[in-house]
Design an enzyme around this catalytic site. Sequence first.
Site, PDB file in Angstrom:
ATOM      1  CD  GLU B  69      -1.885  -2.460   1.461  1.00  0.00           C
ATOM      2  OE1 GLU B  69      -0.609  -2.663   1.935  1.00  0.00           O
ATOM      3  OE2 GLU B  69      -2.510  -3.388   1.163  1.00  0.00           O
ATOM      4  CG  HIS B 137     -11.901  -5.839   6.721  1.00  0.00           C
ATOM      5  ND1 HIS B 137     -10.852  -6.675   7.652  1.00  0.00           N
ATOM      6  CD2 HIS B 137     -11.287  -6.223   5.366  1.00  0.00           C
ATOM      7  CE1 HIS B 137      -9.859  -7.164   6.659  1.00  0.00           C
ATOM      8  NE2 HIS B 137     -10.249  -6.811   5.528  1.00  0.00           N
TER       9      HIS B 137
END
Lengths: 344, 353
Positions: B69, B137
Amino acid sequence: MSVTTKPWAVEPEDNLWEPPPVDPSPIPSPEVARELYRRMVLIRHFEDRVDVLFKAGRIPGTIHLSSGQEATVVGTCAALRDDDLITLTHRGHGQALAKGVDPGRLMAEIMGRADGVFRGKGGSLHVGDVEKGAMPALAIVGASSPIADGLAFAEVYRGGDGVVCNFHGDGSVNKGEWHEAMNMAAVWRLPVLFVCENNFYASTTNLRRVLLNDQLSERAEAYRMRNMTIDGNDVLAVYAAIGDAARDARAGAGPMFIECLTYRQAGHKRNDTGKYRPAEEVSVWMARDPIDRLRARLLDEDVVDAAELDALDAEAADRAAAAEAFALASPEPDRAVAFEDLHA
Amino acid sequence: MPEMTTNGASGARPTIVEALRSVIVDEMDANGDVYVIGEDISQGGAFQASVGLLDRFGAERVVDAPISEAAIVGLAIGSAMRGLHPIVDFQYGDFLYAAADQLIQQATKLRYMSGGQVAVPMLIHLPTGASGRGAQHANCLEASFFGVPGVRVVTPTTPRDTAGLMRTALRDPNIVLFCIHKALYGTEGRELLYPETSTGEFGAGEAIPYGSARVAREGTDVTVVANLLMFHRSLAVADMAAEEGVSVEVIDPRTIVPFDVDTVADSVARTGRLITVEESPRRAGWGGYLIGELARLGVLVGAVVERIAAPDLPVPFAPNLEKAVIPNEGQIGEAIGRVISTDATPIGVEALT
């Protein structure tokens, strides 16, 4: 003295960093040799002025001097094209000067003045000049490597043949971002030259305490990236290596990791004198001063005569003095400038 | 009311993810500098935001990246500085934290630190909020980066707003965090909440400016400001309240950076009652900022104020526990009941300068 068996508390047995053996590189041409010398002495005189100004309280904040590491940055930038890009580190004065950033505007930036390259909003930690291909310096270790990938990605995306040099220190190789960027550049064959200025100390920490590799280029090997370890205090060696690497990257050979072994002549920052470094190590490396070495080579081989080198040296001293005068004469930035440049 | 359905079962009304894709395709057609980069995007990504892009634009502009990322965002930054316009696609916005240094320390500061020498045109697409997958999440990305100078934070709730704001964002030479709630995409096979209000025509996707809140329902008794999933919850509760004779004005800020404080001020000056509703943890949510700004403007003198947000906790997994921490219709309804039963003295719109 207490005895401990905890492995992280054990000092490495061998903590000395020997310079690499001297292996004279060819002298490209008198013109190039003169230019290399010219840029190196400019950096040395400039950094000497920065040091004096800082200690006199004329420079706010902090400084990270690059004295002693001139051969790596000059050899690299001189081997690049003007329109190639470099990314700069927190120790960026020399990198900027090597790429052609104006010394006066650079000094003004370091002093936080209105005529600084970045209007006084960057400071010593954030120098550069995009017009010269010197992208704004990033002072977070490791952070510039993915960004260098992106600069190179844009070049390839648009079909250009420019090369990006990502200057970084030895400390970066322990950062995750560096590994992510190395891998990505290797997989996508991006034209990035990862030029590691290995001065053996990550701030004040001896590298032997924080990694087990003999050479940092071993880590590039893990990514199947072309790599080499060279004498970063031999400007001719750096110039030759980067010239080849840039030519190959331009031709599509992908990235390369070039570890340049060099040494800080000053401490890490501000008033740090580097006392944590063994005296014998410092003296060996001081005897390997990159400017003295080039001078000796040029004189020994009758490439350039002493008077000419002295003249180049005097010219550099004058330019550094003029840069200082320019910066001192520059006003503080208007306060309104603080509220500008957030959005395009 | 219809709490949940899955797309495909809900008929042919366009969904948010369709609006998103439509404008991305338009802008990529129009501007060769726009490209998409992210993990698994050649397969469409977790919310299918990039479905079809690979076939249309090829792998040179639809770039499947390693699970890195920081390098993805960093590469996007570098390319943006050279004039490209990356769309960084996150399957779950939650993964952006791994690149937080690149976003906060590099991207947002490069232009500023260089005195304007570079621009960083970059859009980061972030599915946000809880969706039954446990704590890692379920973050509210819009709240995490709300306080970071140098980013726009866009939070559309309908296909029309998604299309219009995406249009604006892809023509903006700055950094945009484009946050869509995970339960609102309308991705095939995924849970879609509030399909009645979260789907609909988006027309040609005309650009919508940042900082223009939408008064989705006019009312006179109380102002409810809510975003993302909470907007749809509030709208549903407002319908129920209307049946009981309570007139609720519902405002969707649409972008929380910049925040259209004026539209809310105008409303509260008339109603004298304010409820803010957000899914993010209470401590650092936009509701606190909004109430502070309204207080500074003098709008809250004589007003009654409620603030609904999640507790300062991670989001638990068990469905009943997740429901226990995410603000629900019951809480919104109760808050409306409380403020309605309290006397308020609106300052009146004429008092606003």
